[in-house]
Design an enzyme around this catalytic site. Sequence first.
Site: not given
Length: 253
Positions: A155, A159
């Site tokens: 993640y 991002k």
Amino acid sequence: MGIVDGKRAIVTGAASGIGRATALLLASEGAAVVAADLDEAGAADVVAAIEAEGGRAIAVRCDVTVEADCRRLVEAAVASFGRLDLVVNAAGIIRRTSVVETPEEEWDRVMAVNVKSVYLVGRHAIPAIARGGGGAIVNVGSGWGLKGGPRAASYCASKGAVVNLTRAMAIDHGPQGIRVTCVCPGDTDTPLLRSEAEQLGEDVAVFLASSADRPIGRLGTPEDTARAVLYLASDAASWVTGTTLVVDGGGLA
């Protein structure tokens, strides 16, 4: 008249969380909205809510990791509303695992949904936006795209990629009149955040309470981030591009 009155917008991940709040807010401020999501029933529910308030919207089932779906999404927007002005890339997933705990297929899935989707939607949306004279793309990143976090390797990587991809897109497409920005929310009370507690085996109530430990002293709401997206998508931000707006109650500070 609303701040995006007359604009035509695509919102991915529109069935829930930040995507849903953004679709509803853009519509309330005058935009015609394409609510895109794999969750057809959720997207249809958003459309029904928009239409109940007199707005215009359509639902499109879209797997944002599949190029053919992204192409059809843009085609549906233009066919339904005549042109495309705005895109909000809000689709996203999270897996709470370290590098050594993450199976390759899960790594690939997180990168596909969170990063590849921005590329695929942009690949087809940018020419359509340019034909209309320009517009704006807002990518939904994360505070963990600007700093690291525990047991969230894929993640955080995804991002971080969204943040820098935003800069690259802004440089490439500014001459076409297209602004590209990124909003980075902190912990926000969405199904995604609640799923993190479940993945980590923690009590949801305790997890949410600990996530509110920041200067403003509360979790974010989807509407908090949607209002930031609205600003970045609107002409009020006409000289804002290639940058990131953090919306996290002071968490990074």
